[in-house]
Design a protein around this motif. Sequence first.
Motif, PDB file in Angstrom:
ATOM      1  N   GLY A 178       0.820  -1.202   0.000  1.00 44.81           N
ATOM      2  CA  GLY A 178       0.000   0.000   0.000  1.00 44.81           C
ATOM      3  C   GLY A 178       0.858   1.258   0.000  1.00 44.81           C
ATOM      4  N   LEU A 179       0.249   2.336  -0.432  1.00 43.24           N
ATOM      5  CA  LEU A 179       0.938   3.602  -0.592  1.00 43.24           C
ATOM      6  C   LEU A 179       1.236   4.261   0.747  1.00 43.24           C
ATOM      7  CD1 LEU A 179       1.917   5.754  -2.676  1.00 43.24           C
ATOM      8  CD2 LEU A 179      -0.342   6.817  -2.400  1.00 43.24           C
ATOM      9  N   VAL A 180       2.478   4.740   0.891  1.00 48.41           N
ATOM     10  CA  VAL A 180       2.886   5.540   2.046  1.00 48.41           C
ATOM     11  C   VAL A 180       3.301   6.904   1.516  1.00 48.41           C
ATOM     12  CG1 VAL A 180       4.592   5.781   3.884  1.00 48.41           C
ATOM     13  CG2 VAL A 180       3.635   3.527   3.364  1.00 48.41           C
ATOM     14  N   GLU A 181       2.731   7.955   2.090  1.00 47.68           N
ATOM     15  CA  GLU A 181       3.063   9.328   1.724  1.00 47.68           C
ATOM     16  C   GLU A 181       3.646  10.005   2.957  1.00 47.68           C
ATOM     17  OE1 GLU A 181      -0.665  10.256  -1.270  1.00 47.68           O
ATOM     18  OE2 GLU A 181      -0.944  10.617   0.890  1.00 47.68           O
ATOM     19  N   LEU A 182       4.787  10.658   2.788  1.00 42.23           N
ATOM     20  CA  LEU A 182       5.422  11.345   3.908  1.00 42.23           C
ATOM     21  C   LEU A 182       5.896  12.727   3.495  1.00 42.23           C
ATOM     22  CD1 LEU A 182       7.529   8.452   5.460  1.00 42.23           C
ATOM     23  CD2 LEU A 182       5.574   9.588   6.523  1.00 42.23           C
ATOM     24  N   ILE A 183       5.600  13.682   4.354  1.00 42.41           N
ATOM     25  CA  ILE A 183       6.044  15.053   4.180  1.00 42.41           C
ATOM     26  C   ILE A 183       7.052  15.344   5.284  1.00 42.41           C
ATOM     27  CG2 ILE A 183       5.290  17.465   4.146  1.00 42.41           C
ATOM     28  CD1 ILE A 183       2.433  16.148   3.437  1.00 42.41           C
ATOM     29  N   ASN A 184       8.178  15.920   4.920  1.00 42.71           N
ATOM     30  CA  ASN A 184       9.273  16.222   5.860  1.00 42.71           C
ATOM     31  C   ASN A 184       9.726  14.986   6.648  1.00 42.71           C
ATOM     32  OD1 ASN A 184       9.084  18.954   5.082  1.00 42.71           O
ATOM     33  ND2 ASN A 184       7.560  19.352   6.669  1.00 42.71           N
ATOM     34  N   PRO A 185       9.950  13.857   5.966  1.00 41.80           N
ATOM     35  CA  PRO A 185      10.348  12.646   6.698  1.00 41.80           C
ATOM     36  C   PRO A 185      11.765  12.743   7.240  1.00 41.80           C
ATOM     37  CG  PRO A 185      10.546  12.265   4.356  1.00 41.80           C
ATOM     38  CD  PRO A 185       9.926  13.638   4.529  1.00 41.80           C
ATOM     39  N   VAL A 186      11.953  12.141   8.415  1.00 39.15           N
ATOM     40  CA  VAL A 186      13.283  12.028   9.013  1.00 39.15           C
ATOM     41  C   VAL A 186      13.433  10.627   9.578  1.00 39.15           C
ATOM     42  CG1 VAL A 186      13.585  14.473   9.561  1.00 39.15           C
ATOM     43  CG2 VAL A 186      12.527  12.970  11.223  1.00 39.15           C
ATOM     44  N   ILE A 187      14.647  10.119   9.492  1.00 41.14           N
ATOM     45  CA  ILE A 187      14.938   8.822  10.103  1.00 41.14           C
ATOM     46  C   ILE A 187      15.282   9.084  11.560  1.00 41.14           C
ATOM     47  CG2 ILE A 187      16.459   6.812  10.092  1.00 41.14           C
ATOM     48  CD1 ILE A 187      16.758   7.301   7.031  1.00 41.14           C
ATOM     49  N   ALA A 188      14.389   8.664  12.452  1.00 42.73           N
ATOM     50  CA  ALA A 188      14.573   8.893  13.881  1.00 42.73           C
ATOM     51  C   ALA A 188      15.489   7.853  14.498  1.00 42.73           C
ATOM     52  CB  ALA A 188      13.224   8.889  14.600  1.00 42.73           C
ATOM     53  N   GLU A 189      15.481   6.644  13.926  1.00 46.52           N
ATOM     54  CA  GLU A 189      16.317   5.567  14.450  1.00 46.52           C
ATOM     55  C   GLU A 189      16.618   4.588  13.329  1.00 46.52           C
ATOM     56  OE1 GLU A 189      16.342   2.407  18.185  1.00 46.52           O
ATOM     57  OE2 GLU A 189      14.460   3.343  17.617  1.00 46.52           O
ATOM     58  N   ALA A 190      17.824   4.060  13.335  1.00 49.35           N
ATOM     59  CA  ALA A 190      18.241   3.060  12.355  1.00 49.35           C
ATOM     60  C   ALA A 190      19.053   1.995  13.066  1.00 49.35           C
ATOM     61  CB  ALA A 190      19.065   3.719  11.256  1.00 49.35           C
ATOM     62  N   LYS A 191      18.740   0.711  12.767  1.00 52.23           N
ATOM     63  CA  LYS A 191      19.451  -0.401  13.408  1.00 52.23           C
ATOM     64  C   LYS A 191      19.796  -1.471  12.385  1.00 52.23           C
ATOM     65  CE  LYS A 191      16.050  -0.866  16.473  1.00 52.23           C
ATOM     66  NZ  LYS A 191      15.216  -1.349  17.553  1.00 52.23           N
ATOM     67  N   GLY A 192      20.894  -2.156  12.656  1.00 48.88           N
ATOM     68  CA  GLY A 192      21.302  -3.272  11.817  1.00 48.88           C
ATOM     69  C   GLY A 192      21.791  -2.815  10.453  1.00 48.88           C
ATOM     70  N   THR A 193      22.237  -3.784   9.668  1.00 48.97           N
ATOM     71  CA  THR A 193      22.681  -3.478   8.304  1.00 48.97           C
ATOM     72  C   THR A 193      22.204  -4.555   7.351  1.00 48.97           C
ATOM     73  OG1 THR A 193      24.801  -4.592   8.634  1.00 48.97           O
ATOM     74  CG2 THR A 193      24.762  -2.212   9.000  1.00 48.97           C
ATOM     75  N   GLN A 194      22.033  -4.131   6.121  1.00 52.55           N
ATOM     76  CA  GLN A 194      21.685  -5.037   5.033  1.00 52.55           C
ATOM     77  C   GLN A 194      22.378  -4.509   3.769  1.00 52.55           C
ATOM     78  OE1 GLN A 194      17.737  -4.682   3.245  1.00 52.55           O
ATOM     79  NE2 GLN A 194      17.236  -2.968   4.613  1.00 52.55           N
ATOM     80  N   ILE A 195      22.764  -5.420   2.912  1.00 57.08           N
ATOM     81  CA  ILE A 195      23.356  -5.052   1.628  1.00 57.08           C
ATOM     82  C   ILE A 195      22.503  -5.703   0.546  1.00 57.08           C
ATOM     83  CG2 ILE A 195      25.353  -5.226   0.102  1.00 57.08           C
ATOM     84  CD1 ILE A 195      27.115  -5.353   2.611  1.00 57.08           C
ATOM     85  N   ASP A 196      22.100  -4.891  -0.427  1.00 56.02           N
ATOM     86  CA  ASP A 196      21.306  -5.427  -1.535  1.00 56.02           C
ATOM     87  C   ASP A 196      21.458  -4.501  -2.739  1.00 56.02           C
ATOM     88  OD1 ASP A 196      19.627  -7.109  -2.968  1.00 56.02           O
ATOM     89  OD2 ASP A 196      17.965  -6.974  -1.543  1.00 56.02           O
ATOM     90  N   ASN A 197      21.008  -4.981  -3.890  1.00 56.88           N
ATOM     91  CA  ASN A 197      21.051  -4.181  -5.108  1.00 56.88           C
ATOM     92  C   ASN A 197      19.954  -3.131  -5.088  1.00 56.88           C
ATOM     93  OD1 ASN A 197      23.227  -5.182  -6.676  1.00 56.88           O
ATOM     94  ND2 ASN A 197      22.039  -7.033  -7.108  1.00 56.88           N
ATOM     95  N   GLU A 198      20.279  -1.967  -5.628  1.00 55.43           N
ATOM     96  CA  GLU A 198      19.313  -0.888  -5.790  1.00 55.43           C
ATOM     97  C   GLU A 198      19.432  -0.331  -7.188  1.00 55.43           C
ATOM     98  OE1 GLU A 198      19.343   2.329  -2.950  1.00 55.43           O
ATOM     99  OE2 GLU A 198      19.445   0.933  -1.264  1.00 55.43           O
ATOM    100  N   GLY A 199      18.337   0.223  -7.638  1.00 54.31           N
ATOM    101  CA  GLY A 199      18.291   0.992  -8.855  1.00 54.31           C
ATOM    102  C   GLY A 199      17.521   2.266  -8.550  1.00 54.31           C
ATOM    103  N   CYS A 200      17.316   3.091  -9.571  1.00 55.00           N
ATOM    104  CA  CYS A 200      16.641   4.362  -9.343  1.00 55.00           C
ATOM    105  C   CYS A 200      16.019   4.849 -10.650  1.00 55.00           C
ATOM    106  CB  CYS A 200      17.640   5.398  -8.820  1.00 55.00           C
ATOM    107  SG  CYS A 200      16.927   7.009  -8.460  1.00 55.00           S
ATOM    108  N   LEU A 201      14.793   5.359 -10.559  1.00 54.01           N
ATOM    109  CA  LEU A 201      14.134   5.889 -11.749  1.00 54.01           C
ATOM    110  C   LEU A 201      14.911   7.047 -12.364  1.00 54.01           C
ATOM    111  CD1 LEU A 201      10.412   5.851 -10.527  1.00 54.01           C
ATOM    112  CD2 LEU A 201      11.504   4.254 -12.125  1.00 54.01           C
ATOM    113  N   SER A 202      15.691   7.751 -11.559  1.00 54.18           N
ATOM    114  CA  SER A 202      16.481   8.884 -12.065  1.00 54.18           C
ATOM    115  C   SER A 202      17.828   8.459 -12.651  1.00 54.18           C
ATOM    116  CB  SER A 202      16.704   9.918 -10.955  1.00 54.18           C
ATOM    117  OG  SER A 202      15.492  10.547 -10.624  1.00 54.18           O
ATOM    118  N   ILE A 203      18.161   7.175 -12.503  1.00 55.47           N
ATOM    119  CA  ILE A 203      19.412   6.651 -13.057  1.00 55.47           C
ATOM    120  C   ILE A 203      19.075   5.353 -13.783  1.00 55.47           C
ATOM    121  CG2 ILE A 203      21.816   6.040 -12.559  1.00 55.47           C
ATOM    122  CD1 ILE A 203      21.387   7.501  -9.827  1.00 55.47           C
ATOM    123  N   PRO A 204      18.357   5.460 -14.896  1.00 58.21           N
ATOM    124  CA  PRO A 204      17.880   4.258 -15.580  1.00 58.21           C
ATOM    125  C   PRO A 204      19.016   3.379 -16.080  1.00 58.21           C
ATOM    126  CG  PRO A 204      17.481   6.223 -16.914  1.00 58.21           C
ATOM    127  CD  PRO A 204      17.996   6.695 -15.594  1.00 58.21           C
ATOM    128  N   GLY A 205      18.781   2.071 -15.955  1.00 59.03           N
ATOM    129  CA  GLY A 205      19.733   1.112 -16.494  1.00 59.03           C
ATOM    130  C   GLY A 205      20.930   0.811 -15.622  1.00 59.03           C
TER     131      GLY A 205
END
Length: 150
Positions: free
Chosen positions: A66-93
């Motif tokens: 489902g859709l999540v919409e956020l205005i002025n989002p901030v990361i309040a807490e971050a834990k652990g690590t994960q490594i995975d592949n990413e892409g981006c609509l602004s960097i096609p291919g």
Amino acid sequence: MAVYRIVEVGDEVLREKAVYVAKLGPHIEKLLDNMRDTMYANQGVGLAAPQIGVSKRVIVVDVGDGLVELINPVIAEAKGTQIDNEGCLSIPGMVGEVMRAEHVNVKGLDRTGNETEIEASGFFARALQHEIDHLDGILFIDKAKNLKKI
């Protein structure tokens, strides 16, 4: 609503720190609607306002739950690590391996101005971090290892 052209790497707006949204109203609701339509039309899982050329701290994300919409989002807490592949609509291919937090707590406002808090893990956490990075002018290629064309 409208489907906007996705701004691609090289456009200055992608490297700017997006502007804090001080006042909500119909203009922000329309922006959120247009961002949603643009994200879905491009088969994305997230979109930040700078990616459609709008320097505002607004994101939309839908990783299939489902859709999540956020205005002025901030990361309040971050834990652990994960490594995975990413892409981006602004960097096609392009894809690359990016290290991100495994779990995040993100705070922001919803479209009505109510404070909201999201606990996310795994792919959802990755998508939120990726989009919030856009608001600070950070692209996944800045953090990626093993970049490759697809």
